[in-house]
Write a protein that holds these residues in place. Structure first.
Motif, short mmCIF file in Angstrom:
data_model
loop_
_atom_site.label_atom_id
_atom_site.label_comp_id
_atom_site.label_asym_id
_atom_site.label_seq_id
_atom_site.Cartn_x
_atom_site.Cartn_y
_atom_site.Cartn_z
N LYS A 132 -30.12 12.62 62.94
CA LYS A 132 -29.50 13.45 63.99
C LYS A 132 -30.49 13.78 65.10
N ILE A 133 -31.25 12.74 65.52
CA ILE A 133 -32.16 12.86 66.65
C ILE A 133 -31.91 11.68 67.58
N SER A 134 -32.45 11.74 68.78
CA SER A 134 -32.26 10.66 69.74
C SER A 134 -33.13 9.46 69.36
N ILE A 135 -32.74 8.31 69.87
CA ILE A 135 -33.54 7.09 69.63
C ILE A 135 -34.95 7.26 70.22
N PRO A 136 -35.09 7.79 71.46
CA PRO A 136 -36.45 7.99 71.99
C PRO A 136 -37.29 8.93 71.11
N ALA A 137 -36.66 9.97 70.56
CA ALA A 137 -37.40 10.90 69.69
C ALA A 137 -37.87 10.17 68.44
N PHE A 138 -37.01 9.33 67.86
CA PHE A 138 -37.40 8.58 66.67
C PHE A 138 -38.50 7.57 67.02
N SER A 139 -38.37 6.94 68.16
CA SER A 139 -39.38 5.98 68.61
C SER A 139 -40.75 6.64 68.75
N LYS A 140 -40.76 7.87 69.27
CA LYS A 140 -42.02 8.60 69.41
C LYS A 140 -42.63 8.95 68.06
N ILE A 141 -41.79 9.20 67.06
CA ILE A 141 -42.29 9.45 65.71
C ILE A 141 -42.95 8.18 65.17
N GLU A 142 -42.25 7.05 65.32
CA GLU A 142 -42.80 5.77 64.82
C GLU A 142 -44.08 5.36 65.55
N SER A 143 -44.17 5.68 66.82
CA SER A 143 -45.36 5.28 67.58
C SER A 143 -46.51 6.26 67.41
N GLY A 144 -46.26 7.40 66.74
CA GLY A 144 -47.32 8.36 66.50
C GLY A 144 -47.54 9.34 67.63
N ILE A 145 -46.66 9.31 68.63
CA ILE A 145 -46.80 10.22 69.76
C ILE A 145 -46.39 11.63 69.37
N THR A 146 -45.33 11.73 68.58
CA THR A 146 -44.80 13.03 68.17
C THR A 146 -45.34 13.43 66.81
N ASP A 147 -45.83 14.64 66.73
CA ASP A 147 -46.27 15.21 65.46
C ASP A 147 -45.03 15.58 64.67
N ILE A 148 -45.08 15.37 63.37
CA ILE A 148 -43.92 15.62 62.52
C ILE A 148 -44.16 16.89 61.71
N ASN A 149 -43.20 17.82 61.75
CA ASN A 149 -43.34 19.01 60.91
C ASN A 149 -42.89 18.68 59.49
N ILE A 150 -43.15 19.60 58.58
CA ILE A 150 -42.87 19.37 57.16
C ILE A 150 -41.38 19.13 56.91
N SER A 151 -40.52 19.90 57.56
CA SER A 151 -39.09 19.73 57.31
C SER A 151 -38.61 18.36 57.77
N ARG A 152 -39.11 17.88 58.92
CA ARG A 152 -38.73 16.54 59.40
C ARG A 152 -39.30 15.48 58.47
N LEU A 153 -40.53 15.68 58.01
CA LEU A 153 -41.15 14.74 57.09
C LEU A 153 -40.34 14.65 55.80
N ASN A 154 -39.89 15.78 55.31
CA ASN A 154 -39.07 15.82 54.10
C ASN A 154 -37.74 15.12 54.34
N GLN A 155 -37.15 15.34 55.50
CA GLN A 155 -35.89 14.70 55.85
C GLN A 155 -36.05 13.17 55.89
N ILE A 156 -37.14 12.70 56.46
CA ILE A 156 -37.40 11.26 56.54
C ILE A 156 -37.64 10.69 55.14
N ALA A 157 -38.40 11.41 54.33
CA ALA A 157 -38.66 10.95 52.96
C ALA A 157 -37.35 10.83 52.18
#
Length: 118
Positions: free
Chosen positions: A33-58
């Motif tokens: 439930k995030i935008s494609i650019p937001a997900f792309s920034k996570i994959e590229s390491g630009i965006t820091d991931i908080n614990i809840s998002r990390l848990n959601q991805i896991a």
């Protein structure tokens, strides 16, 4: 707190997990439930991931948080002493970064205050 050097291995791991599922970035982003650019920034390491998002991805990729944050070549059993040590090191790094950022905020506040006396 987007530190590309530290988050690039996390992003790389997320990208590999997504590719193993055969998903596009759009499919993964929709599930999170995030935008494609937001997900792309996570994959590229630009965006820091908080614990809840990390848990959601896991949960999305059906892996442990450690599988996402582990550096390449590290493989350990969940709950092992090595996993705990590595997680503590990562947590300490994040806490150090938080302290540095808090100091910057205080310094900037003091600078603004000294330039604009009431």
């Amino acid at each position: 707190m987007g530190i590309v050097g530290k988050n690039s291995s996390i992003g790389k791991n997320i990208r590999q997990l997504r590719q193993k599922k055969g998903w596009s970035q759009g499919e993964a982003a929709k599930c999170l439930k995030i935008s494609i650019p937001a997900f792309s920034k996570i994959e590229s390491g630009i965006t820091d991931i908080n614990i809840s998002r990390l848990n959601q991805i896991a949960n999305l990729f059906e892996v442990s948080i450690f599988d996402i944050i582990a550096k390449e070549g590290i493989s350990v059993n969940p709950g092992s002493a090595t996993e705990v040590r590595v997680l503590k090191e990562r947590l300490a790094d994040q806490e150090d970064e938080i302290i540095k950022l808090q100091k910057k905020v205080i310094d900037l506040y003091e600078e603004i205050r000294s330039n604009n006396p009431s």
